[in-house]
Write a protein that holds these residues in place. Structure first.
Motif, PDB file in Angstrom:
ATOM      1  N   VAL A   1       4.520 -15.373   7.019  1.00 39.38           N
ATOM      2  CA  VAL A   1       3.219 -15.974   7.333  1.00 39.38           C
ATOM      3  C   VAL A   1       2.971 -15.807   8.831  1.00 39.38           C
ATOM      4  CG1 VAL A   1       1.831 -18.075   7.390  1.00 39.38           C
ATOM      5  CG2 VAL A   1       3.345 -17.637   5.440  1.00 39.38           C
ATOM      6  N   MET A   2       1.832 -15.223   9.169  1.00 39.47           N
ATOM      7  CA  MET A   2       1.460 -14.971  10.563  1.00 39.47           C
ATOM      8  C   MET A   2       0.412 -15.983  11.005  1.00 39.47           C
ATOM      9  SD  MET A   2       1.678 -12.930  13.313  1.00 39.47           S
ATOM     10  CE  MET A   2       2.364 -11.376  12.716  1.00 39.47           C
ATOM     11  N   ILE A   3       0.694 -16.690  12.099  1.00 39.41           N
ATOM     12  CA  ILE A   3      -0.219 -17.721  12.594  1.00 39.41           C
ATOM     13  C   ILE A   3      -0.396 -17.567  14.099  1.00 39.41           C
ATOM     14  CG2 ILE A   3      -0.562 -20.219  12.911  1.00 39.41           C
ATOM     15  CD1 ILE A   3       1.040 -20.674  10.360  1.00 39.41           C
ATOM     16  N   PHE A   4      -1.626 -17.728  14.559  1.00 40.49           N
ATOM     17  CA  PHE A   4      -1.910 -17.807  15.987  1.00 40.49           C
ATOM     18  C   PHE A   4      -2.020 -19.292  16.337  1.00 40.49           C
ATOM     19  CE2 PHE A   4      -4.127 -13.682  14.905  1.00 40.49           C
ATOM     20  CZ  PHE A   4      -3.132 -12.875  15.446  1.00 40.49           C
ATOM     21  N   PRO A   5      -1.006 -19.876  16.938  1.00 47.07           N
ATOM     22  CA  PRO A   5      -1.007 -21.340  17.136  1.00 47.07           C
ATOM     23  C   PRO A   5      -2.118 -21.851  18.047  1.00 47.07           C
ATOM     24  CG  PRO A   5       0.845 -20.310  18.288  1.00 47.07           C
ATOM     25  CD  PRO A   5       0.244 -19.263  17.405  1.00 47.07           C
ATOM     26  N   GLU A   6      -2.678 -20.975  18.892  1.00 46.41           N
ATOM     27  CA  GLU A   6      -3.797 -21.415  19.728  1.00 46.41           C
ATOM     28  C   GLU A   6      -5.112 -21.422  18.953  1.00 46.41           C
ATOM     29  OE1 GLU A   6      -3.001 -19.777  24.110  1.00 46.41           O
ATOM     30  OE2 GLU A   6      -2.298 -18.409  22.545  1.00 46.41           O
ATOM     31  N   GLY A   7      -5.108 -20.821  17.768  1.00 47.49           N
ATOM     32  CA  GLY A   7      -6.261 -20.910  16.888  1.00 47.49           C
ATOM     33  C   GLY A   7      -7.346 -19.888  17.118  1.00 47.49           C
ATOM     34  N   THR A   8      -7.436 -19.349  18.325  1.00 49.95           N
ATOM     35  CA  THR A   8      -8.479 -18.392  18.653  1.00 49.95           C
ATOM     36  C   THR A   8      -8.001 -17.517  19.799  1.00 49.95           C
ATOM     37  OG1 THR A   8     -10.842 -18.162  19.181  1.00 49.95           O
ATOM     38  CG2 THR A   8      -9.620 -19.870  20.360  1.00 49.95           C
ATOM     39  N   ARG A   9      -8.732 -16.433  20.050  1.00 49.71           N
ATOM     40  CA  ARG A   9      -8.338 -15.538  21.136  1.00 49.71           C
ATOM     41  C   ARG A   9      -8.594 -16.195  22.493  1.00 49.71           C
ATOM     42  NH1 ARG A   9     -11.696 -10.326  19.444  1.00 49.71           N
ATOM     43  NH2 ARG A   9     -13.038 -11.983  18.650  1.00 49.71           N
ATOM     44  N   VAL A  10      -7.629 -16.036  23.383  1.00 48.17           N
ATOM     45  CA  VAL A  10      -7.766 -16.584  24.734  1.00 48.17           C
ATOM     46  C   VAL A  10      -7.661 -15.441  25.743  1.00 48.17           C
ATOM     47  CG1 VAL A  10      -6.853 -18.845  24.122  1.00 48.17           C
ATOM     48  CG2 VAL A  10      -5.288 -17.073  24.865  1.00 48.17           C
ATOM     49  N   PRO A  11      -8.424 -15.468  26.821  1.00 48.24           N
ATOM     50  CA  PRO A  11      -8.387 -14.398  27.818  1.00 48.24           C
ATOM     51  C   PRO A  11      -7.026 -14.328  28.504  1.00 48.24           C
ATOM     52  CG  PRO A  11     -10.337 -15.788  28.084  1.00 48.24           C
ATOM     53  CD  PRO A  11      -9.425 -16.501  27.139  1.00 48.24           C
ATOM     54  N   PRO A  12      -6.659 -13.146  29.003  1.00 50.41           N
ATOM     55  CA  PRO A  12      -5.401 -13.015  29.743  1.00 50.41           C
ATOM     56  C   PRO A  12      -5.325 -14.011  30.894  1.00 50.41           C
ATOM     57  CG  PRO A  12      -6.307 -10.850  29.272  1.00 50.41           C
ATOM     58  CD  PRO A  12      -7.358 -11.844  28.868  1.00 50.41           C
ATOM     59  N   GLY A  13      -4.153 -14.563  31.087  1.00 50.25           N
ATOM     60  CA  GLY A  13      -3.961 -15.507  32.179  1.00 50.25           C
ATOM     61  C   GLY A  13      -4.314 -16.939  31.834  1.00 50.25           C
ATOM     62  N   THR A  14      -4.741 -17.175  30.608  1.00 46.58           N
ATOM     63  CA  THR A  14      -5.104 -18.536  30.205  1.00 46.58           C
ATOM     64  C   THR A  14      -4.238 -18.975  29.027  1.00 46.58           C
ATOM     65  OG1 THR A  14      -6.829 -17.788  28.689  1.00 46.58           O
ATOM     66  CG2 THR A  14      -7.475 -18.213  30.960  1.00 46.58           C
ATOM     67  N   ARG A  15      -4.249 -20.268  28.779  1.00 49.23           N
ATOM     68  CA  ARG A  15      -3.443 -20.848  27.707  1.00 49.23           C
ATOM     69  C   ARG A  15      -4.304 -21.800  26.905  1.00 49.23           C
ATOM     70  NH1 ARG A  15       2.204 -24.087  28.701  1.00 49.23           N
ATOM     71  NH2 ARG A  15       2.338 -22.441  30.284  1.00 49.23           N
ATOM     72  N   GLY A  16      -4.311 -21.610  25.587  1.00 53.27           N
ATOM     73  CA  GLY A  16      -5.021 -22.528  24.721  1.00 53.27           C
ATOM     74  C   GLY A  16      -4.121 -23.675  24.304  1.00 53.27           C
ATOM     75  N   THR A  17      -4.644 -24.545  23.459  1.00 52.72           N
ATOM     76  CA  THR A  17      -3.851 -25.647  22.920  1.00 52.72           C
ATOM     77  C   THR A  17      -3.034 -25.139  21.740  1.00 52.72           C
ATOM     78  OG1 THR A  17      -5.515 -27.286  23.558  1.00 52.72           O
ATOM     79  CG2 THR A  17      -3.935 -27.931  21.865  1.00 52.72           C
ATOM     80  N   TYR A  18      -1.737 -25.334  21.798  1.00 58.38           N
ATOM     81  CA  TYR A  18      -0.860 -24.899  20.707  1.00 58.38           C
ATOM     82  C   TYR A  18      -0.844 -25.969  19.609  1.00 58.38           C
ATOM     83  CZ  TYR A  18       1.110 -20.827  23.123  1.00 58.38           C
ATOM     84  OH  TYR A  18       1.281 -19.603  23.739  1.00 58.38           O
ATOM     85  N   HIS A  19      -1.282 -25.574  18.432  1.00 62.02           N
ATOM     86  CA  HIS A  19      -1.334 -26.501  17.302  1.00 62.02           C
ATOM     87  C   HIS A  19      -0.027 -26.445  16.514  1.00 62.02           C
ATOM     88  CE1 HIS A  19      -5.578 -27.153  18.124  1.00 62.02           C
ATOM     89  NE2 HIS A  19      -5.725 -25.836  18.210  1.00 62.02           N
ATOM     90  N   GLN A  20       0.263 -27.512  15.780  1.00 60.48           N
ATOM     91  CA  GLN A  20       1.570 -27.667  15.155  1.00 60.48           C
ATOM     92  C   GLN A  20       1.658 -27.172  13.713  1.00 60.48           C
ATOM     93  OE1 GLN A  20       3.253 -31.603  15.636  1.00 60.48           O
ATOM     94  NE2 GLN A  20       2.290 -31.874  17.655  1.00 60.48           N
ATOM     95  N   GLY A  21       0.569 -26.622  13.164  1.00 56.06           N
ATOM     96  CA  GLY A  21       0.559 -26.230  11.763  1.00 56.06           C
ATOM     97  C   GLY A  21       1.685 -25.288  11.374  1.00 56.06           C
ATOM     98  N   GLY A  22       1.934 -24.269  12.196  1.00 50.32           N
ATOM     99  CA  GLY A  22       2.988 -23.314  11.888  1.00 50.32           C
ATOM    100  C   GLY A  22       4.364 -23.947  11.888  1.00 50.32           C
ATOM    101  N   ALA A  23       4.588 -24.846  12.832  1.00 45.47           N
ATOM    102  CA  ALA A  23       5.869 -25.546  12.906  1.00 45.47           C
ATOM    103  C   ALA A  23       6.059 -26.470  11.707  1.00 45.47           C
ATOM    104  CB  ALA A  23       5.952 -26.339  14.207  1.00 45.47           C
ATOM    105  N   VAL A  24       4.994 -27.135  11.288  1.00 43.85           N
ATOM    106  CA  VAL A  24       5.073 -28.015  10.119  1.00 43.85           C
ATOM    107  C   VAL A  24       5.420 -27.198   8.878  1.00 43.85           C
ATOM    108  CG1 VAL A  24       3.783 -29.556   8.598  1.00 43.85           C
ATOM    109  CG2 VAL A  24       3.466 -29.703  11.080  1.00 43.85           C
ATOM    110  N   LEU A  25       4.748 -26.058   8.721  1.00 40.40           N
ATOM    111  CA  LEU A  25       5.033 -25.192   7.572  1.00 40.40           C
ATOM    112  C   LEU A  25       6.489 -24.741   7.570  1.00 40.40           C
ATOM    113  CD1 LEU A  25       4.354 -23.410   5.148  1.00 40.40           C
ATOM    114  CD2 LEU A  25       3.476 -21.689   6.755  1.00 40.40           C
TER     115      LEU A  25
END
Length: 235
Positions: A145-169
């Motif tokens: 199962v492939m998951i992007f934990p930030e949920g959406t594309r983020v520009p280089p040099g930035t960090r989105g919010t890492y969601h816990q769904g993949g870890a829960v799974l």
């Protein structure tokens, strides 16, 4: 030349998308493994085309870190590039994505045939429950199962919010988590028509055993590894 090369690539991308969209319904009677290997031809063609036309190559390190059995892949998300290239590098896998993509004519057919896990992002706990239910089923069937934990594309040099769904799974299914860092956004930026020459760096991290760890601890470990590796490969 970048404009011309990018235009040629986009024409090939559109043409191959139409071809595979027409081919996809014909594959319905075949087993998933056959469907996956045929449909991923779309990705392989365009990754090769991008390298030949636009000079966007790649280097991948750490594939030896992949466990023998299926697990949850948690990756940085910067570009459309990884949605193509990851089909080349990783075992057959299901993507977690927003359900609106399944409704898109032709594209949605292909995603459905690849057993994507489509969720309503606004559904909160209901979406998480669906991810766990379908994700566990995919893993039991031998798919990753492939998951992007930030949920959406983020520009280089930035960090989105890492969601816990993949870890829960991963915890619920008792399978390892594998973090992935890459800098594809430097060469194919989000929403950009232009593709810039260079070498995408992809690094696959050591597998994380979820046993004895909370989902927040796993997510934090994934985030720390990915973001520290991003500083290294983006410099």
């Amino acid at each position: 030349m970048i404009l011309i090369r990018s235009a040629l690539f986009n024409c090939g991308l559109l043409g191959s998308a139409i071809f595979f969209s027409l081919l996809t319904p014909l594959l319905l009677p075949f087993p998933y493994s056959i469907r996956f290997n045929i449909i991923k031809g779309f990705a392989l063609f365009n990754v090769a085309s991008l390298k030949w036309l636009c000079g966007v190559g790649y280097r991948i390190d750490g594939l030896e870190n992949l466990p023998a059995g299926p697990g949850v892949l948690l990756s940085k998300h910067q570009s459309a590039w990884e949605t193509l290239a990851f089909q080349k590098f990783f075992p057959p896998h299901s993507w977690l994505l927003k359900r609106e993509l399944i409704w898109i004519p032709f594209l949605g057919w292909g995603l459905w045939m690849m057993r994507a896990i489509a969720i309503d992002r606004s559904a909160g706990r209901k979406a998480l429950k669906l991810l766990i239910e379908k994700g566990k089923k995919r893993l039991q069937q031998g798919q990753w199962v492939m998951i992007f934990p930030e949920g959406t594309r983020v520009p280089p040099g930035t960090r989105g919010t890492y969601h816990q769904g993949g870890a829960v799974l991963a915890s619920k299914a008792a399978v390892p988590v594998v973090p992935i860092a890459h800098n594809a956004g430097q060469f194919w930026p989000k929403g950009s028509f232009l593709k810039y020459p260079g070498t995408v760096r992809i690094v696959v991290g050591p597998a994380i055993d979820p046993a004895g760890k909370s989902s927040s601890e796993i997510t934090r470990e994934v985030e720390e590894w990915i973001e520290s590796k991003m500083e290294e490969i983006s410099s």
